[in-house]
Design a protein around this motif. Structure first.
Motif, PDB file in Angstrom:
ATOM      1  N   ARG A  31      -3.748   3.842  -5.944  1.00  0.00           N
ATOM      2  CA  ARG A  31      -2.985   3.795  -7.302  1.00  0.00           C
ATOM      3  C   ARG A  31      -2.038   4.984  -7.532  1.00  0.00           C
ATOM      4  NH1 ARG A  31      -4.463   5.860 -12.046  1.00  0.00           N
ATOM      5  NH2 ARG A  31      -6.116   7.366 -11.197  1.00  0.00           N
ATOM      6  N   PRO A  32      -2.593   6.121  -7.481  1.00  0.00           N
ATOM      7  CA  PRO A  32      -1.494   7.196  -7.877  1.00  0.00           C
ATOM      8  C   PRO A  32      -0.115   7.044  -6.900  1.00  0.00           C
ATOM      9  CG  PRO A  32      -3.617   8.147  -7.265  1.00  0.00           C
ATOM     10  CD  PRO A  32      -3.680   6.725  -6.967  1.00  0.00           C
ATOM     11  N   ALA A  33      -0.020   6.597  -6.052  1.00  0.00           N
ATOM     12  CA  ALA A  33       1.061   6.446  -5.045  1.00  0.00           C
ATOM     13  C   ALA A  33       1.758   5.251  -5.119  1.00  0.00           C
ATOM     14  CB  ALA A  33       0.571   6.600  -3.532  1.00  0.00           C
ATOM     15  N   GLU A  34       1.268   4.321  -6.147  1.00  0.00           N
ATOM     16  CA  GLU A  34       1.876   2.980  -6.500  1.00  0.00           C
ATOM     17  C   GLU A  34       3.513   3.320  -6.897  1.00  0.00           C
ATOM     18  OE1 GLU A  34       0.510   0.041  -9.193  1.00  0.00           O
ATOM     19  OE2 GLU A  34       1.215  -1.499  -7.996  1.00  0.00           O
ATOM     20  N   GLY A  35       4.367   2.723  -6.349  1.00  0.00           N
ATOM     21  CA  GLY A  35       5.744   2.826  -6.893  1.00  0.00           C
ATOM     22  C   GLY A  35       6.451   4.070  -6.405  1.00  0.00           C
ATOM     23  N   LEU A  74       8.427  -4.288   8.031  1.00  0.00           N
ATOM     24  CA  LEU A  74       7.361  -5.052   7.380  1.00  0.00           C
ATOM     25  C   LEU A  74       7.658  -5.236   5.909  1.00  0.00           C
ATOM     26  CD1 LEU A  74       4.597  -3.925   9.816  1.00  0.00           C
ATOM     27  CD2 LEU A  74       6.114  -5.868  10.142  1.00  0.00           C
ATOM     28  N   GLY A  75       8.164  -3.997   5.256  1.00  0.00           N
ATOM     29  CA  GLY A  75       8.261  -4.008   3.703  1.00  0.00           C
ATOM     30  C   GLY A  75       7.135  -3.253   3.204  1.00  0.00           C
ATOM     31  N   ASN A  76       7.351  -2.873   1.902  1.00  0.00           N
ATOM     32  CA  ASN A  76       6.084  -2.148   1.379  1.00  0.00           C
ATOM     33  C   ASN A  76       6.138  -2.561  -0.264  1.00  0.00           C
ATOM     34  OD1 ASN A  76       8.400  -0.772   0.642  1.00  0.00           O
ATOM     35  ND2 ASN A  76       7.541   1.351   0.872  1.00  0.00           N
ATOM     36  N   TRP A  77       6.478  -3.832  -0.709  1.00  0.00           N
ATOM     37  CA  TRP A  77       6.542  -4.159  -1.880  1.00  0.00           C
ATOM     38  C   TRP A  77       5.649  -5.426  -2.263  1.00  0.00           C
ATOM     39  CZ3 TRP A  77       7.372  -0.491  -4.980  1.00  0.00           C
ATOM     40  CH2 TRP A  77       7.746  -0.902  -6.396  1.00  0.00           C
ATOM     41  N   VAL A  78       5.870  -5.722  -3.592  1.00  0.00           N
ATOM     42  CA  VAL A  78       4.989  -6.761  -4.341  1.00  0.00           C
ATOM     43  C   VAL A  78       4.861  -8.114  -3.790  1.00  0.00           C
ATOM     44  CG1 VAL A  78       4.453  -5.802  -6.399  1.00  0.00           C
ATOM     45  CG2 VAL A  78       6.312  -7.295  -6.348  1.00  0.00           C
ATOM     46  N   ALA A  79       6.074  -8.455  -2.819  1.00  0.00           N
ATOM     47  CA  ALA A  79       6.415  -9.874  -2.457  1.00  0.00           C
ATOM     48  C   ALA A  79       4.914 -10.015  -1.324  1.00  0.00           C
ATOM     49  CB  ALA A  79       7.584 -10.085  -1.861  1.00  0.00           C
ATOM     50  N   ALA A  80       4.493 -11.077  -1.371  1.00  0.00           N
ATOM     51  CA  ALA A  80       3.212 -11.232  -0.131  1.00  0.00           C
ATOM     52  C   ALA A  80       4.126 -10.844   1.399  1.00  0.00           C
ATOM     53  CB  ALA A  80       2.672 -12.679  -0.132  1.00  0.00           C
ATOM     54  N   ASP A  99       4.129  -0.575  -2.967  1.00  0.00           N
ATOM     55  CA  ASP A  99       2.832  -1.215  -3.600  1.00  0.00           C
ATOM     56  C   ASP A  99       1.626  -0.836  -2.932  1.00  0.00           C
ATOM     57  OD1 ASP A  99       1.345  -2.788  -5.098  1.00  0.00           O
ATOM     58  OD2 ASP A  99       1.972  -4.745  -4.296  1.00  0.00           O
ATOM     59  N   ALA A 100       1.375   0.601  -3.216  1.00  0.00           N
ATOM     60  CA  ALA A 100       0.554   1.616  -2.082  1.00  0.00           C
ATOM     61  C   ALA A 100      -1.048   0.876  -2.855  1.00  0.00           C
ATOM     62  CB  ALA A 100       0.656   2.796  -2.470  1.00  0.00           C
ATOM     63  N   ASP A 101      -1.147   0.708  -3.971  1.00  0.00           N
ATOM     64  CA  ASP A 101      -2.738   0.492  -4.225  1.00  0.00           C
ATOM     65  C   ASP A 101      -3.014  -1.025  -3.624  1.00  0.00           C
ATOM     66  OD1 ASP A 101      -0.671  -1.087  -6.027  1.00  0.00           O
ATOM     67  OD2 ASP A 101      -2.321  -1.508  -7.325  1.00  0.00           O
ATOM     68  N   THR A 102      -2.062  -1.952  -3.464  1.00  0.00           N
ATOM     69  CA  THR A 102      -2.432  -3.264  -3.062  1.00  0.00           C
ATOM     70  C   THR A 102      -2.393  -3.130  -1.486  1.00  0.00           C
ATOM     71  OG1 THR A 102      -1.340  -4.186  -5.070  1.00  0.00           O
ATOM     72  CG2 THR A 102      -1.370  -5.734  -3.058  1.00  0.00           C
ATOM     73  N   ILE A 103      -1.540  -2.466  -0.972  1.00  0.00           N
ATOM     74  CA  ILE A 103      -1.718  -2.442   0.639  1.00  0.00           C
ATOM     75  C   ILE A 103      -2.762  -1.709   1.016  1.00  0.00           C
ATOM     76  CG2 ILE A 103      -0.298  -1.490   2.669  1.00  0.00           C
ATOM     77  CD1 ILE A 103       2.322  -1.958   0.902  1.00  0.00           C
TER      78      ILE A 103
END
Ligand code: R7I
Ligand code: MG
Ligand code: MG
Length: 306
Positions: free
Chosen positions: A23-27, A219-225, A255-259
């Protein structure tokens, strides 16, 4: 406590821990791992985000309805958002929730998004882990339910298949005889969209190089699946334990919280609840353990009845 019930708990609590650590690393482009660790170690309480809220609601819906019920699931998602809209939801998905609360049929509300293309965000994947518990040990049912639960809000094929990849990964990680090659073979059979197949094709090379900058770029690190689900798989497959998996996910940033949540769910399945550091500090701990235990008892009863 049997091994499998510990793994079930690991999935639910692992989701929340990965979400809360990320969460604190998101974005952030390149989060400072020392700062992440200092926060996690010092905090007395680790709050989660929308990823875990929706995971809880999905599990509650399956249990309450005895299986998939799209209207019930959509309503639970929408009410949870209405009660706590500050949880960090995706920027478009509140439109689906508002439509559902106005009484619009959920399937139409979801399908209308993005000019009728549907969302390819990772929202369907980030919350799907309980599906692998509900359907265990049936892989076909896991895939079928992953698709159906994703479509409640995400109808774009990439959004749906992101959920399938994550559910199949958690299914495999629950098995004592977990083997990377068997997981990748099942994913190869289940994934048809070019966008996700391309990412899966690059996974072996990323694992071999074991280089964060390279993996993030490939591989990416953003909100798209398709920019996050295979990234979480990379964190799982390169790791030696739960903490390693979640930190590998979170230190990629974006998108650190989600990954983190997706890697945490699979790592919790693989190494079990007792192996999760910081588990007693995570928000919702007792509720998550209770849900895991209810899902486990049901699966155990089904297996005994056979
Ligand atoms: O997928 P979703 O639930 O978002 C999940 C993310 C996670 O990182 C959570 O932690 C939370 O922060 O949000 O919500 P959506 O709003 O459906 O999708 C997320 C984003 O993906 C959207 O806001 C868009 O930026 C992008 N997106 C698309 N962009 C263009 N065209 C999703 N689908 C499309 C599309 O079709
Ligand atoms: Mg979130
Ligand atoms: Mg996120």
């Amino acid at each position: 406590m049997t091994d499998l019930s510990d793994r079930f708990r690991g999935v639910m609590v692992g989701t929340a821990v990965g979400d809360a650590v990320g969460r604190p690393a998101e974005g952030r482009r390149s989060p400072d791992l020392a700062r992440v660790l200092s926060y996690v170690t010092r905090a007395e309480f680790l709050p989660y985000t929308d990823d875990t809220v929706m995971t809880i609601e999905l599990a509650e819906s399956l249990i309450a309805c005895g299986g998939f019920d799209g209207a019930d699931m959509a309503r639970r998602f929408a009410l949870a958002w209405k009660a706590e809209p500050w949880r960090g939801y995706g920027s478009n998905i509140p439109k689906v929730f508002k439509a559902v609360l106005r009484g619009e049929p959920w399937a139409e509300a979801a399908a209308r998004q993005f000019d009728g293309g549907g969302s390819f965000g990772n929202g369907g994947a980030m919350r799907v882990a309980p599906v692998a518990l509900w359907a265990y040990p049936d892989l076909e049912e896991t895939v079928r339910l992953a698709e159906m639960t994703a479509r409640v809000t995400h109808t774009h094929p990439v959004g749906v298949e992101g959920a399938v990849i994550q559910a199949v990964t958690v299914h495999h990680a629950l098995r004592k005889d977990f083997a990377t090659d068997r997981l990748l073979a099942d994913l190869d059979r289940s994934v048809t969209t070019d966008r996700l197949r391309r990412k899966l094709e690059r996974l072996p090379e990323c694992l071999e190089r074991n280089d964060d900058v390279y993996a993030k770029q490939a591989l990416g690190n953003w909100v798209a699946a398709d920019d996050s689900v295979v990234t979480a798989l990379y964190a799982l497959l390169g790791a030696s334990d739960f903490e390693d998996a979640v930190l590998r996910a979170v230190r990629l940033g974006g998108d650190a919280d989600t990954i983190g949540a997706m890697a945490g769910a699979a790592a919790g399945a693989r190494w079990g609840y007792e192996a999760i550091p910081w588990r007693h500090k995570v928000e919702g701990h007792d509720r998550l353990v209770g849900l895991a235990d209810r899902l486990f008892r049901r699966v155990q009863e089904n297996l005994e009845a056979k």
